[in-house]
Write an enzyme that holds these catalytic residues in place. Sequence first.
Site, PDB file in Angstrom:
ATOM      1  N   LYS A   1     117.084  57.118 -50.812  1.00  0.00           N
ATOM      2  CA  LYS A   1     117.838  58.580 -50.884  1.00  0.00           C
ATOM      3  C   LYS A   1     118.687  58.187 -49.495  1.00  0.00           C
ATOM      4  CE  LYS A   1     116.891  63.599 -50.949  1.00  0.00           C
ATOM      5  NZ  LYS A   1     115.843  64.208 -50.889  1.00  0.00           N
TER       6      LYS A   1
ATOM      7  N   VAL B   1     123.766  65.555 -50.113  1.00  0.00           N
ATOM      8  CA  VAL B   1     124.543  66.263 -49.829  1.00  0.00           C
ATOM      9  C   VAL B   1     125.391  65.734 -48.732  1.00  0.00           C
ATOM     10  CG1 VAL B   1     125.209  68.373 -49.310  1.00  0.00           C
ATOM     11  CG2 VAL B   1     123.880  68.270 -51.475  1.00  0.00           C
TER      12      VAL B   1
ATOM     13  N   LYS C   1     118.277  75.578 -52.769  1.00  0.00           N
ATOM     14  CA  LYS C   1     117.492  75.447 -53.757  1.00  0.00           C
ATOM     15  C   LYS C   1     116.125  76.415 -53.445  1.00  0.00           C
ATOM     16  CE  LYS C   1     117.710  70.368 -54.405  1.00  0.00           C
ATOM     17  NZ  LYS C   1     118.766  69.917 -53.400  1.00  0.00           N
TER      18      LYS C   1
ATOM     19  N   SER D   1     117.162  70.465 -43.162  1.00  0.00           N
ATOM     20  CA  SER D   1     118.088  69.361 -43.801  1.00  0.00           C
ATOM     21  C   SER D   1     119.018  69.135 -43.157  1.00  0.00           C
ATOM     22  CB  SER D   1     118.323  69.885 -45.161  1.00  0.00           C
ATOM     23  OG  SER D   1     119.390  68.994 -46.035  1.00  0.00           O
ATOM     24  N   ALA D   2     119.595  67.725 -43.158  1.00  0.00           N
ATOM     25  CA  ALA D   2     120.824  67.288 -42.497  1.00  0.00           C
ATOM     26  C   ALA D   2     122.087  67.927 -43.244  1.00  0.00           C
ATOM     27  CB  ALA D   2     120.784  65.788 -42.681  1.00  0.00           C
ATOM     28  N   ASP D   3     121.793  68.183 -44.608  1.00  0.00           N
ATOM     29  CA  ASP D   3     123.076  68.932 -45.266  1.00  0.00           C
ATOM     30  C   ASP D   3     123.695  70.053 -44.282  1.00  0.00           C
ATOM     31  OD1 ASP D   3     121.959  67.375 -47.263  1.00  0.00           O
ATOM     32  OD2 ASP D   3     121.570  68.795 -48.548  1.00  0.00           O
TER      33      ASP D   3
ATOM     34  N   ASP E   1     111.664  71.261 -39.971  1.00  0.00           N
ATOM     35  CA  ASP E   1     112.313  70.479 -41.009  1.00  0.00           C
ATOM     36  C   ASP E   1     113.294  71.281 -41.553  1.00  0.00           C
ATOM     37  OD1 ASP E   1     112.717  68.980 -43.323  1.00  0.00           O
ATOM     38  OD2 ASP E   1     110.478  69.407 -43.985  1.00  0.00           O
TER      39      ASP E   1
ATOM     40  N   GLU F   1     127.918  64.144 -55.921  1.00  0.00           N
ATOM     41  CA  GLU F   1     126.690  63.300 -55.424  1.00  0.00           C
ATOM     42  C   GLU F   1     125.662  62.421 -56.217  1.00  0.00           C
ATOM     43  OE1 GLU F   1     123.090  64.456 -54.918  1.00  0.00           O
ATOM     44  OE2 GLU F   1     123.270  66.602 -54.702  1.00  0.00           O
TER      45      GLU F   1
END
Length: 713
Positions: free
Chosen positions: A113, A133, A186, A167-169, A165, A53
Amino acid sequence: MLRLTKSLPSLVNSKAFVRRTYADLSKLSPLVDIDPRVHEALRGSPGSVVALESTIITHGMPYPHNLETALEVEQIVRQKGAIPATIAIVDGRIKVGTTADQLARLAQSDTIKTSRRDLAFVLGKGLSGGTTVAGTLLIADMVGIRVFATGGIGGVHRGGEDSLDVSADLVELGRTPVAVVSSGVKSILDIPRTLEYLETQGVCVASYGSSERDFPAFYTRRSGSKAVYNFDSAGEAANAISVNGALGLRSGFLIGVPIPTEHALDQALMDGAIAEALAEATRQNIGGKEVTPFILAAVSKITQGKSLQSNMALIKNNASVAAEIAVELNRIESGQVKSVSERSTASSGISSSSQRVPVVIGGSIVDTCISVLDDDLKLDGATYHANVNIAGGGVGRNIAEGIWKIYGDVRLVSAVGTDQNGDLIKRLLPDHCRTPVLTTADYPTANCSILLDNRGDCKLCVGDMSVHGAISVDWINSHRDLIRDAPLVVLDANVSLATMEAIFELCVQHEKPVFFEPTDMRFAAKPFNASTLAAKAIRFISPNLYELREIARNLRYDGSVATTQVEDIELTELLREVRLLGGFVNRHVDNVIVTLGAYGVVVIRRTSEQIPFFNGDTGHYKSVGSGSVTQCRFYRGRVLDRIVNVSGAGDSFTSGFVAAMLDGQRESVCVNVGFEAAYCALGSKGAVAERYFDRGHSCWKQANEAPFITVDE
């Protein structure tokens, strides 16, 4: 109602399932540009490509660390034998594989991003972006890439139960059949809730190399949460990815690779830094996709740059693991090796001739190779200019790594210390190959300093080898099952006489041939001092001329033994000496393979070169009748234009020779494969080549009708 009578692995291996077909590159969007090297790999060996990435470059690190890391990561992937494909958006074009100039531009520019939601906008406006990602997963799947390396993925943010919230990952992983190799989630995120969300999305989450299934937390090796599964090796991970494709599942894998121990940060330090950074983000009203880069930068500042160094180290390590998985995936799906389920006989009851894992017993050493650049080297205390390279070494370890890379599987019985050198040694082989490697606090890992002149010739070698004493009789007996099941045991001369005795006893008991690598002229005759069992166990021996002389003397050769240097002997006389001494040793050892450096190799055995050493169907050693006439054949080597390092050429020759032997190849092909492996090592900085060759290489084909010279009495 139909009843399935086959197990799942059997179905996957049968024609009932068809392996996943890769993307039709001719039908891709005209907005996608694929680098020619990546395009070639996707058409011929798609499993070997590793996606990388670009938000690591654009938003994850400051300049110039971002650019340096990006270039190093790509190089690591290449060195492991895979093809890197950094994915990014440049001027409204999707780039699958970026140039060095494009990477430099991304590293120094303000970019967007880019996740799934952002792609259309960024492309439509002709802008540039670093793919997250999620964005990288989407594009990788679009072109047929199956393995993806990154640092850490996004997840459920702390307090996400209120803010939603997420992540779309995580969503993308649930609908994209790509394996993401990362150091987990993370540590600034809510890891337990993230793992729960991934389970809901149907994502297979596995740790890597952790028998306790510890899920890593980016900067630290453990998060306190457990993965559902664990992969012990790249081969296991690749097999699961292959089966996932065969089943047509549309969900991905998250493989959590812990940060290397020497780069892991203290848990308390990180918890404090993250808490402080989160509080600052709240004060500044930072939200959405800006949270992660803000907190990473804040944590780096709070830890005085330690987190940045750890970030760089873990990304490189993840790229290395991903490349190993990609190489294994390509080997499985191209038919070079069988999948794990095809190799397993325990669960299916299917007899498999590929279940032949050789055992290598011997020394593991960290070599510091000092290559002098000046042409007037003298051991006189003067200062010379030199290049220094640190790499794994040790005859047994070198041979094991070479066999693994050429043959596909091996077990190394060895010993290392509980130090950084020991960690380095263990990282050079997959976990399942090095399970029998003892880690002890009683000795430091063996280390050796090698001084080479500007022609690559060794002038001096010094080191501490005390840890070899830890390869004890008890340690051998605790792994007796490996010897029982192995087709061949390769032994170097670093182990003690008592340990050799135990090895020979087990090998004679289970009728397993021993391939003895003399290691050094001072130790060449060592096994014949162990006991009379040596003559019953050793079926192969691979000395150079000096070692051959020592062995002949020890076995009471009744003629005179010369002391002349090889380079001072005319070839005809050299071959005559090898014929006499080797013929004598052949009375005690079935197969004598004498390496003569640049000249080539002489093989001495009591049968024709047409007869393989091993049965290709059963994997059993073909013993030679004692009454047969000794035959001696000289195979001439090839002169190379450029030699980088000669220290591991002989070990690589043995690796290639053994790999071809176990494959049931005839003598001339075994020599060809050994030569090619040695040539690869001669062109490498380390004793073992980063990359060798696959079964499609011409060295595996039948040799010419007369590839050798018969050496007469």
